[in-house]
Scaffold this motif. Structure first.
Motif, short mmCIF file in Angstrom:
data_model
loop_
_atom_site.label_atom_id
_atom_site.label_comp_id
_atom_site.label_asym_id
_atom_site.label_seq_id
_atom_site.Cartn_x
_atom_site.Cartn_y
_atom_site.Cartn_z
N GLU A 56 2.10 4.96 4.03
CA GLU A 56 2.16 3.60 3.53
C GLU A 56 2.98 2.69 4.45
OE1 GLU A 56 1.88 3.40 -1.11
OE2 GLU A 56 3.14 5.11 -0.60
N PRO A 72 -6.17 1.71 3.83
CA PRO A 72 -6.34 0.26 3.70
C PRO A 72 -5.76 -0.47 4.91
CG PRO A 72 -4.52 1.01 2.37
CD PRO A 72 -5.18 2.25 2.90
N ALA A 102 -2.94 -5.17 3.48
CA ALA A 102 -2.95 -4.70 2.09
C ALA A 102 -1.76 -3.78 1.82
CB ALA A 102 -4.25 -3.97 1.79
N ILE A 103 -1.43 -2.93 2.78
CA ILE A 103 -0.28 -2.04 2.63
C ILE A 103 1.00 -2.85 2.49
CG2 ILE A 103 1.14 -0.27 3.76
CD1 ILE A 103 -1.41 0.73 5.13
N MET A 151 1.25 -4.80 -0.95
CA MET A 151 1.54 -3.99 -2.13
C MET A 151 2.78 -3.12 -1.97
SD MET A 151 -0.82 -5.20 -3.91
CE MET A 151 -0.74 -4.24 -5.43
N ALA A 171 -7.01 -4.50 -6.93
CA ALA A 171 -7.46 -4.15 -5.59
C ALA A 171 -8.19 -5.31 -4.93
CB ALA A 171 -8.36 -2.92 -5.65
N TYR A 175 -8.83 -4.88 -0.90
CA TYR A 175 -8.51 -3.48 -0.65
C TYR A 175 -9.71 -2.67 -0.19
CZ TYR A 175 -5.71 0.73 -1.13
OH TYR A 175 -5.01 1.87 -0.86
N GLY A 195 -6.95 4.19 -3.26
CA GLY A 195 -5.67 3.67 -3.71
C GLY A 195 -5.49 3.95 -5.18
N MET A 219 1.28 -0.30 -6.83
CA MET A 219 0.05 0.24 -6.26
C MET A 219 0.40 1.14 -5.10
SD MET A 219 -3.40 -1.65 -4.94
CE MET A 219 -4.87 -0.68 -4.59
N ASN A 220 -0.13 2.35 -5.11
CA ASN A 220 0.05 3.28 -4.00
C ASN A 220 -1.15 3.15 -3.07
OD1 ASN A 220 2.53 4.47 -4.74
ND2 ASN A 220 1.49 5.62 -6.33
N THR A 221 -0.88 2.71 -1.85
CA THR A 221 -1.95 2.39 -0.91
C THR A 221 -2.31 3.61 -0.06
OG1 THR A 221 -0.23 1.50 0.56
CG2 THR A 221 -1.40 -0.06 -0.83
N ARG A 222 -2.69 4.67 -0.74
CA ARG A 222 -3.00 5.94 -0.07
C ARG A 222 -3.66 6.87 -1.07
NH1 ARG A 222 0.65 8.83 -2.85
NH2 ARG A 222 2.74 7.99 -3.18
#
Length: 448
Positions: free
Chosen positions: A87, A105, A109-110, A113, A263, A268, A272, A290-293
Protein backbone atom coordinates in the motif's frame (compact mmCIF):
# COMPACT_ATOMS: atom_id res chain seq x y z
CA UNK A 1 -1.00 -11.37 -20.19
CA UNK A 2 2.57 -10.48 -19.27
CA UNK A 3 5.07 -13.34 -19.42
CA UNK A 4 6.93 -12.82 -16.14
CA UNK A 5 5.95 -11.72 -12.64
CA UNK A 6 8.05 -10.73 -9.65
CA UNK A 7 6.35 -11.32 -6.29
CA UNK A 8 7.52 -8.63 -3.87
CA UNK A 9 6.59 -10.49 -0.70
CA UNK A 10 7.27 -13.63 1.30
CA UNK A 11 5.70 -16.65 2.98
CA UNK A 12 2.20 -17.87 2.29
CA UNK A 13 1.06 -14.95 0.13
CA UNK A 14 4.12 -15.30 -2.11
CA UNK A 15 3.32 -19.00 -2.56
CA UNK A 16 -0.32 -18.16 -3.23
CA UNK A 17 0.49 -15.69 -6.01
CA UNK A 18 3.15 -17.98 -7.50
CA UNK A 19 0.63 -20.83 -7.65
CA UNK A 20 -1.88 -18.94 -9.78
CA UNK A 21 0.79 -17.31 -11.97
CA UNK A 22 2.31 -20.71 -12.69
CA UNK A 23 -1.10 -22.09 -13.64
CA UNK A 24 -1.44 -19.26 -16.13
CA UNK A 25 1.98 -20.00 -17.63
CA UNK A 26 3.57 -16.85 -16.23
CA UNK A 27 7.25 -17.13 -15.22
CA UNK A 28 7.63 -16.29 -11.53
CA UNK A 29 10.45 -14.54 -9.70
CA UNK A 30 10.70 -14.65 -5.91
CA UNK A 31 12.69 -12.15 -3.88
CA UNK A 32 13.79 -13.03 -0.38
CA UNK A 33 15.86 -12.06 2.62
CA UNK A 34 18.76 -14.11 3.98
CA UNK A 35 16.47 -15.34 6.78
CA UNK A 36 13.92 -16.70 4.30
CA UNK A 37 16.29 -18.48 1.90
CA UNK A 38 14.98 -21.96 2.74
CA UNK A 39 11.25 -21.22 2.77
CA UNK A 40 9.01 -22.99 0.22
CA UNK A 41 8.11 -19.87 -1.79
CA UNK A 42 11.76 -19.41 -2.77
CA UNK A 43 11.99 -22.95 -4.10
CA UNK A 44 8.65 -22.88 -5.87
CA UNK A 45 9.34 -19.81 -8.00
CA UNK A 46 11.04 -20.22 -11.38
CA UNK A 47 13.80 -17.89 -10.21
CA UNK A 48 14.78 -16.38 -6.87
CA UNK A 49 16.83 -13.29 -6.00
CA UNK A 50 18.39 -12.48 -2.63
CA UNK A 51 17.48 -8.95 -1.55
CA UNK A 52 19.61 -8.60 1.56
CA UNK A 53 19.67 -9.21 5.33
CA UNK A 54 16.65 -10.17 7.40
CA UNK A 55 15.69 -6.65 8.46
CA UNK A 56 12.69 -5.58 6.32
CA UNK A 57 14.26 -2.20 5.57
CA UNK A 58 17.14 -4.02 3.91
CA UNK A 59 15.00 -6.59 2.09
CA UNK A 60 11.22 -6.51 1.60
CA UNK A 61 11.00 -2.73 2.06
CA UNK A 62 14.04 -2.01 -0.10
CA UNK A 63 12.52 -0.49 -3.23
CA UNK A 64 15.79 -0.19 -5.12
CA UNK A 65 16.79 -3.79 -4.43
CA UNK A 66 13.39 -5.06 -5.61
CA UNK A 67 13.44 -2.99 -8.79
CA UNK A 68 17.02 -4.09 -9.46
CA UNK A 69 15.91 -7.71 -9.10
CA UNK A 70 13.11 -7.05 -11.59
CA UNK A 71 15.54 -5.55 -14.11
CA UNK A 72 18.05 -8.37 -13.74
CA UNK A 73 15.47 -11.12 -14.17
CA UNK A 74 13.48 -9.50 -16.96
CA UNK A 75 10.28 -9.28 -14.88
CA UNK A 76 7.45 -7.48 -16.64
CA UNK A 77 5.13 -7.05 -13.67
CA UNK A 78 5.25 -6.86 -9.87
CA UNK A 79 2.66 -8.25 -7.44
CA UNK A 80 3.11 -6.82 -3.92
CA UNK A 81 0.95 -9.27 -1.95
CA UNK A 82 -0.16 -7.63 1.30
CA UNK A 83 1.85 -5.76 3.92
CA UNK A 84 5.37 -4.42 3.27
CA UNK A 85 5.11 -2.18 0.16
CA UNK A 86 1.63 -3.29 -0.97
CA UNK A 87 0.00 0.00 0.00
CA UNK A 88 2.92 2.31 -0.78
CA UNK A 89 1.89 4.85 -3.41
CA UNK A 90 5.56 5.73 -3.86
CA UNK A 91 6.48 2.11 -4.61
CA UNK A 92 3.58 1.70 -7.02
CA UNK A 93 4.71 4.85 -8.83
CA UNK A 94 8.32 3.64 -8.91
CA UNK A 95 7.22 0.36 -10.48
CA UNK A 96 5.38 2.26 -13.20
CA UNK A 97 8.30 4.64 -13.73
CA UNK A 98 10.53 1.61 -14.24
CA UNK A 99 8.32 0.53 -17.14
CA UNK A 100 6.82 -2.39 -15.22
CA UNK A 101 3.18 -3.35 -14.67
CA UNK A 102 1.92 -2.80 -11.12
CA UNK A 103 -0.57 -5.43 -10.00
CA UNK A 104 -2.71 -3.15 -7.88
CA UNK A 105 -4.60 0.15 -7.89
CA UNK A 106 -3.10 3.40 -9.10
CA UNK A 107 -0.73 5.36 -6.85
CA UNK A 108 -3.38 8.10 -6.68
CA UNK A 109 -6.01 5.66 -5.37
CA UNK A 110 -3.56 4.22 -2.84
CA UNK A 111 -2.68 7.69 -1.60
CA UNK A 112 -6.30 8.84 -1.48
CA UNK A 113 -7.39 5.90 0.66
CA UNK A 114 -4.19 5.53 2.69
CA UNK A 115 -4.87 8.56 4.86
CA UNK A 116 -7.83 7.71 7.08
CA UNK A 117 -8.97 11.32 7.43
CA UNK A 118 -8.90 11.95 3.69
CA UNK A 119 -10.58 8.60 2.98
CA UNK A 120 -13.30 9.35 5.51
CA UNK A 121 -14.02 12.71 3.91
CA UNK A 122 -14.05 11.19 0.41
CA UNK A 123 -16.56 8.59 1.54
CA UNK A 124 -18.82 11.18 3.13
CA UNK A 125 -18.80 13.10 -0.14
CA UNK A 126 -19.70 9.88 -2.00
CA UNK A 127 -22.63 9.41 0.45
CA UNK A 128 -21.10 6.33 2.04
CA UNK A 129 -22.03 6.31 5.77
CA UNK A 130 -19.22 7.42 8.11
CA UNK A 131 -19.00 7.60 11.89
CA UNK A 132 -19.03 10.98 13.63
CA UNK A 133 -15.42 12.15 13.85
CA UNK A 134 -12.76 14.70 12.96
CA UNK A 135 -12.55 15.91 9.37
CA UNK A 136 -8.85 16.74 9.70
CA UNK A 137 -6.04 15.44 11.94
CA UNK A 138 -6.11 16.93 15.43
CA UNK A 139 -3.11 19.20 16.05
CA UNK A 140 -2.47 18.32 19.70
CA UNK A 141 -3.97 16.67 22.72
CA UNK A 142 -5.94 19.77 23.75
CA UNK A 143 -7.64 19.90 20.35
CA UNK A 144 -8.34 16.19 20.72
CA UNK A 145 -10.04 16.82 24.06
CA UNK A 146 -12.23 19.56 22.57
CA UNK A 147 -13.11 17.43 19.52
CA UNK A 148 -13.99 14.42 21.68
CA UNK A 149 -16.34 16.52 23.77
CA UNK A 150 -18.15 17.61 20.61
CA UNK A 151 -18.27 14.09 19.09
CA UNK A 152 -19.22 12.32 22.32
CA UNK A 153 -17.58 9.44 24.16
CA UNK A 154 -16.58 6.66 23.75
CA UNK A 155 -13.93 7.67 21.20
CA UNK A 156 -11.62 5.57 19.04
CA UNK A 157 -8.18 7.16 18.59
CA UNK A 158 -6.35 6.18 15.38
CA UNK A 159 -3.20 6.94 13.45
CA UNK A 160 -4.45 8.77 10.34
CA UNK A 161 -1.86 7.06 8.13
CA UNK A 162 -1.96 3.75 9.97
CA UNK A 163 -3.22 0.23 9.53
CA UNK A 164 -3.24 -3.19 11.12
CA UNK A 165 -4.61 -1.84 14.39
CA UNK A 166 -1.26 -0.23 15.23
CA UNK A 167 -1.70 2.75 17.54
CA UNK A 168 -5.45 2.36 17.96
CA UNK A 169 -6.88 3.09 21.38
CA UNK A 170 -10.30 3.39 23.02
CA UNK A 171 -11.13 6.27 25.34
CA UNK A 172 -14.27 6.48 27.46
CA UNK A 173 -13.38 9.76 29.15
CA UNK A 174 -10.87 12.63 29.00
CA UNK A 175 -8.26 10.87 31.13
CA UNK A 176 -8.26 7.84 28.85
CA UNK A 177 -8.28 10.09 25.79
CA UNK A 178 -5.12 11.91 26.83
CA UNK A 179 -3.31 8.62 27.37
CA UNK A 180 -4.60 7.08 24.14
CA UNK A 181 -3.66 10.18 22.16
CA UNK A 182 -0.04 10.13 23.32
CA UNK A 183 0.27 6.41 22.63
CA UNK A 184 -1.29 6.68 19.17
CA UNK A 185 0.87 9.67 18.24
CA UNK A 186 4.09 7.96 19.34
CA UNK A 187 3.25 4.80 17.40
CA UNK A 188 2.12 6.77 14.36
CA UNK A 189 5.46 8.53 14.23
CA UNK A 190 7.38 5.30 14.79
CA UNK A 191 5.57 3.01 12.37
CA UNK A 192 4.17 5.39 9.75
CA UNK A 193 6.43 8.46 9.99
CA UNK A 194 3.26 10.53 10.32
CA UNK A 195 1.94 11.89 13.64
CA UNK A 196 -1.59 12.66 12.35
CA UNK A 197 -4.38 11.45 14.65
CA UNK A 198 -8.03 10.81 13.76
CA UNK A 199 -10.87 10.62 16.27
CA UNK A 200 -14.10 8.70 15.61
CA UNK A 201 -17.12 7.86 17.70
CA UNK A 202 -16.78 4.28 18.92
CA UNK A 203 -19.66 1.92 18.20
CA UNK A 204 -20.29 -0.35 21.18
CA UNK A 205 -20.50 -4.08 20.45
CA UNK A 206 -19.78 -3.50 16.77
CA UNK A 207 -19.00 -6.17 14.22
CA UNK A 208 -16.12 -5.66 11.80
CA UNK A 209 -17.40 -6.50 8.32
CA UNK A 210 -15.65 -5.91 5.00
CA UNK A 211 -16.64 -6.08 1.35
CA UNK A 212 -14.42 -7.54 -1.38
CA UNK A 213 -14.40 -5.42 -4.52
CA UNK A 214 -12.71 -5.65 -7.91
CA UNK A 215 -12.17 -2.59 -10.07
CA UNK A 216 -12.12 -4.06 -13.58
CA UNK A 217 -9.98 -3.05 -16.54
CA UNK A 218 -13.04 -1.65 -18.34
CA UNK A 219 -13.76 0.76 -15.47
CA UNK A 220 -16.58 -1.12 -13.78
CA UNK A 221 -16.50 -2.06 -10.10
CA UNK A 222 -18.04 -5.28 -8.79
CA UNK A 223 -18.57 -6.46 -5.20
CA UNK A 224 -18.07 -10.14 -4.36
CA UNK A 225 -19.75 -10.39 -0.98
CA UNK A 226 -18.74 -9.57 2.57
CA UNK A 227 -16.54 -11.15 5.22
CA UNK A 228 -16.98 -10.91 8.97
CA UNK A 229 -13.65 -10.13 10.66
CA UNK A 230 -14.83 -9.53 14.22
CA UNK A 231 -12.64 -12.19 15.88
CA UNK A 232 -9.60 -10.06 16.72
CA UNK A 233 -6.79 -9.75 19.21
CA UNK A 234 -5.09 -6.36 19.63
CA UNK A 235 -7.40 -5.01 16.87
CA UNK A 236 -5.89 -7.58 14.48
CA UNK A 237 -7.98 -10.26 12.80
CA UNK A 238 -7.41 -13.93 13.52
CA UNK A 239 -10.65 -15.51 12.23
CA UNK A 240 -12.88 -14.50 9.34
CA UNK A 241 -16.05 -15.97 7.88
CA UNK A 242 -18.35 -15.40 4.96
CA UNK A 243 -21.19 -14.64 4.77
CA UNK A 244 -21.40 -12.64 7.99
CA UNK A 245 -23.89 -14.14 10.47
CA UNK A 246 -24.58 -10.63 11.77
CA UNK A 247 -25.67 -8.98 8.53
CA UNK A 248 -29.24 -9.06 7.24
CA UNK A 249 -30.02 -9.42 3.55
CA UNK A 250 -31.08 -5.77 3.39
CA UNK A 251 -27.92 -4.51 5.10
CA UNK A 252 -25.78 -6.73 2.87
CA UNK A 253 -27.30 -5.11 -0.21
CA UNK A 254 -26.62 -1.64 1.22
CA UNK A 255 -23.02 -2.50 2.11
CA UNK A 256 -22.22 -3.96 -1.29
CA UNK A 257 -23.64 -0.88 -3.01
CA UNK A 258 -21.72 1.39 -0.62
CA UNK A 259 -18.47 -0.45 -1.31
CA UNK A 260 -18.92 -0.05 -5.06
CA UNK A 261 -19.61 3.67 -4.56
CA UNK A 262 -16.50 3.96 -2.39
CA UNK A 263 -14.30 2.38 -5.07
CA UNK A 264 -15.85 4.41 -7.85
CA UNK A 265 -15.15 7.61 -5.91
CA UNK A 266 -11.40 7.10 -6.45
CA UNK A 267 -11.51 5.43 -9.89
CA UNK A 268 -10.38 2.17 -8.31
CA UNK A 269 -8.79 -0.64 -10.33
CA UNK A 270 -7.76 -4.13 -9.16
CA UNK A 271 -8.61 -5.88 -5.89
CA UNK A 272 -9.52 -3.93 -2.77
CA UNK A 273 -11.53 -4.20 0.40
CA UNK A 274 -13.92 -1.71 1.96
CA UNK A 275 -13.94 -2.22 5.72
CA UNK A 276 -16.93 -1.24 7.83
CA UNK A 277 -18.28 -1.33 11.36
CA UNK A 278 -21.77 -2.73 11.80
CA UNK A 279 -24.12 -2.04 14.69
CA UNK A 280 -25.88 -5.42 15.06
CA UNK A 281 -28.81 -3.90 16.94
CA UNK A 282 -29.72 -1.16 14.46
CA UNK A 283 -28.38 -3.01 11.37
CA UNK A 284 -26.60 0.16 10.29
CA UNK A 285 -23.01 0.42 9.12
CA UNK A 286 -20.27 3.03 8.78
CA UNK A 287 -17.15 3.13 6.61
CA UNK A 288 -13.95 2.28 8.47
CA UNK A 289 -11.19 2.24 5.87
CA UNK A 290 -10.23 0.83 2.49
CA UNK A 291 -7.39 -1.62 2.03
CA UNK A 292 -5.92 -1.02 -1.41
CA UNK A 293 -4.58 -4.53 -1.91
CA UNK A 294 -5.44 -8.20 -1.66
CA UNK A 295 -6.52 -9.16 1.86
CA UNK A 296 -5.06 -11.92 3.98
CA UNK A 297 -8.55 -13.43 4.19
CA UNK A 298 -9.29 -13.49 0.45
CA UNK A 299 -9.37 -17.35 0.29
CA UNK A 300 -12.78 -17.62 1.95
CA UNK A 301 -14.29 -15.38 -0.72
CA UNK A 302 -12.69 -17.64 -3.31
CA UNK A 303 -14.20 -20.70 -1.62
CA UNK A 304 -17.78 -19.41 -1.71
CA UNK A 305 -17.60 -17.74 -5.15
CA UNK A 306 -15.24 -20.01 -7.11
CA UNK A 307 -13.39 -16.88 -8.31
CA UNK A 308 -9.56 -16.89 -8.28
CA UNK A 309 -8.94 -13.35 -7.05
CA UNK A 310 -5.24 -13.44 -7.88
CA UNK A 311 -6.00 -14.44 -11.47
CA UNK A 312 -8.46 -11.56 -11.71
CA UNK A 313 -5.81 -9.22 -10.28
CA UNK A 314 -3.34 -10.27 -12.95
CA UNK A 315 -5.91 -9.96 -15.72
CA UNK A 316 -6.97 -6.48 -14.59
CA UNK A 317 -3.34 -5.35 -14.45
CA UNK A 318 -2.81 -6.71 -17.98
CA UNK A 319 -5.89 -4.88 -19.24
CA UNK A 320 -7.80 -8.09 -19.92
CA UNK A 321 -11.44 -9.02 -19.39
CA UNK A 322 -12.26 -11.14 -16.29
CA UNK A 323 -11.86 -14.90 -16.41
CA UNK A 324 -15.06 -15.34 -14.38
CA UNK A 325 -18.55 -14.02 -15.09
CA UNK A 326 -18.30 -11.50 -12.26
CA UNK A 327 -21.71 -9.95 -12.91
CA UNK A 328 -23.41 -13.24 -12.07
CA UNK A 329 -21.41 -14.54 -9.12
CA UNK A 330 -23.68 -16.13 -6.52
CA UNK A 331 -21.81 -17.13 -3.34
CA UNK A 332 -22.70 -20.63 -2.12
CA UNK A 333 -22.22 -22.22 1.27
CA UNK A 334 -20.19 -20.84 4.14
CA UNK A 335 -16.43 -20.48 4.62
CA UNK A 336 -14.22 -19.80 7.64
CA UNK A 337 -10.53 -18.84 7.82
CA UNK A 338 -8.37 -19.44 10.89
CA UNK A 339 -5.02 -17.66 10.94
CA UNK A 340 -2.49 -20.05 12.46
CA UNK A 341 0.27 -18.12 14.20
CA UNK A 342 3.46 -19.11 15.96
CA UNK A 343 2.32 -17.54 19.20
CA UNK A 344 1.35 -18.27 22.77
CA UNK A 345 -2.35 -19.29 22.64
CA UNK A 346 -3.15 -17.47 25.90
CA UNK A 347 -1.38 -14.11 25.68
CA UNK A 348 -0.92 -14.22 21.88
CA UNK A 349 2.76 -13.26 22.04
CA UNK A 350 5.10 -14.40 19.21
CA UNK A 351 6.93 -17.69 19.71
CA UNK A 352 9.50 -18.12 16.92
CA UNK A 353 11.50 -21.32 16.53
CA UNK A 354 12.30 -24.26 14.27
CA UNK A 355 9.36 -26.32 12.98
CA UNK A 356 10.11 -29.95 13.78
CA UNK A 357 6.83 -31.41 12.54
CA UNK A 358 4.20 -30.19 10.08
CA UNK A 359 1.05 -32.08 9.11
CA UNK A 360 -1.73 -30.22 7.35
CA UNK A 361 -5.37 -31.33 7.48
CA UNK A 362 -6.86 -32.57 4.21
CA UNK A 363 -10.24 -33.53 2.84
CA UNK A 364 -13.26 -32.05 1.13
CA UNK A 365 -13.74 -28.36 1.79
CA UNK A 366 -10.35 -27.90 3.46
CA UNK A 367 -7.74 -25.49 2.11
CA UNK A 368 -4.41 -24.60 3.71
CA UNK A 369 -2.33 -21.66 2.48
CA UNK A 370 0.97 -22.13 4.32
CA UNK A 371 4.29 -20.33 4.32
CA UNK A 372 6.24 -22.97 6.21
CA UNK A 373 6.94 -26.71 6.35
CA UNK A 374 8.85 -29.13 8.55
CA UNK A 375 12.48 -28.11 8.99
CA UNK A 376 11.95 -24.41 8.35
CA UNK A 377 12.61 -21.67 10.89
CA UNK A 378 10.12 -19.08 12.12
CA UNK A 379 12.28 -16.03 12.83
CA UNK A 380 11.44 -12.97 14.97
CA UNK A 381 11.93 -10.65 12.01
CA UNK A 382 8.43 -10.89 10.50
CA UNK A 383 4.78 -11.43 11.36
CA UNK A 384 4.50 -14.96 12.85
CA UNK A 385 1.68 -16.09 10.53
CA UNK A 386 2.36 -19.74 9.67
CA UNK A 387 -0.69 -20.65 7.61
CA UNK A 388 -4.30 -19.90 6.86
CA UNK A 389 -6.59 -22.85 7.57
CA UNK A 390 -9.74 -22.38 5.50
CA UNK A 391 -12.84 -24.55 5.35
CA UNK A 392 -15.99 -24.51 3.22
CA UNK A 393 -19.30 -26.18 4.04
CA UNK A 394 -22.85 -26.26 2.79
CA UNK A 395 -23.90 -23.96 5.64
CA UNK A 396 -22.37 -22.33 8.73
CA UNK A 397 -22.92 -25.34 10.99
CA UNK A 398 -21.20 -27.61 8.48
CA UNK A 399 -18.30 -25.18 8.12
CA UNK A 400 -17.82 -25.01 11.90
CA UNK A 401 -17.82 -28.79 12.18
CA UNK A 402 -15.27 -29.03 9.39
CA UNK A 403 -13.13 -26.35 11.06
CA UNK A 404 -13.17 -28.22 14.40
CA UNK A 405 -11.96 -31.41 12.75
CA UNK A 406 -9.32 -29.60 10.71
CA UNK A 407 -7.91 -27.83 13.77
CA UNK A 408 -7.47 -31.17 15.54
CA UNK A 409 -5.72 -32.64 12.47
CA UNK A 410 -3.28 -29.73 12.06
CA UNK A 411 0.01 -30.66 13.72
CA UNK A 412 2.83 -28.15 14.18
CA UNK A 413 5.83 -29.29 16.21
CA UNK A 414 8.33 -26.83 17.65
CA UNK A 415 6.97 -23.33 18.18
CA UNK A 416 3.80 -22.81 20.20
CA UNK A 417 0.76 -21.97 18.07
CA UNK A 418 -2.72 -20.55 18.59
CA UNK A 419 -4.40 -23.80 17.46
CA UNK A 420 -5.53 -24.54 21.07
CA UNK A 421 -7.35 -21.20 21.11
CA UNK A 422 -9.28 -22.18 17.99
CA UNK A 423 -10.40 -25.34 19.78
CA UNK A 424 -11.95 -23.11 22.43
CA UNK A 425 -13.40 -20.57 20.00
CA UNK A 426 -15.12 -23.08 17.73
CA UNK A 427 -17.09 -24.58 20.62
CA UNK A 428 -17.82 -21.33 22.47
CA UNK A 429 -21.56 -20.53 22.56
CA UNK A 430 -21.03 -16.92 21.39
CA UNK A 431 -19.20 -18.00 18.24
CA UNK A 432 -21.42 -20.99 17.53
CA UNK A 433 -24.54 -18.83 17.79
CA UNK A 434 -23.06 -16.23 15.45
CA UNK A 435 -24.09 -13.49 17.88
CA UNK A 436 -20.63 -12.15 18.66
CA UNK A 437 -18.74 -8.88 18.25
CA UNK A 438 -15.13 -7.64 18.36
CA UNK A 439 -14.96 -8.46 22.07
CA UNK A 440 -15.30 -12.20 21.54
CA UNK A 441 -11.63 -13.10 22.03
CA UNK A 442 -11.62 -11.59 25.53
CA UNK A 443 -14.85 -13.45 26.29
CA UNK A 444 -13.44 -16.80 25.13
CA UNK A 445 -10.28 -16.27 27.17
CA UNK A 446 -12.30 -15.33 30.26
CA UNK A 447 -14.40 -18.48 29.94
CA UNK A 448 -11.47 -20.83 29.28
Amino acid sequence: MFESLLVANRGEIARRVIRTAARLGVRTIAVHSEADATLPFVREADEAVLLGPAAPAQSYLNTEAILDAARRTGAQAIHPGYGFLAESAAFAAAVGDAGLTWVGPSPDAIEAMGDKVNARNLMAKAEVPVAAGTESPVADVEEAVRAAAAIGYPIMVKAAAGGGGIGMGLARDEVELRAAYETAKARAERFFSSPGILLERYIEHARHVEVQILGLADGRVVALGERDCSVQRRHQKIVEETPSPGVSAQLREQMLAGAVAAAEAVGYRNAGTVECLVDPKTQEYVFLEMNTRLQVEHPITELVTGVDLVEEQLRIAAGLAPAADLDNVRPTGHAIELRVYAEDPVRFLPRPGKITEWREPTGDGVRVDAGYEAGTLVTPHYDPLLAKLCVHGADRDAAIERARAAVKEFVVGGPATNLPFFDQLLTHPSFVSGAYDTGIVAKVRADA
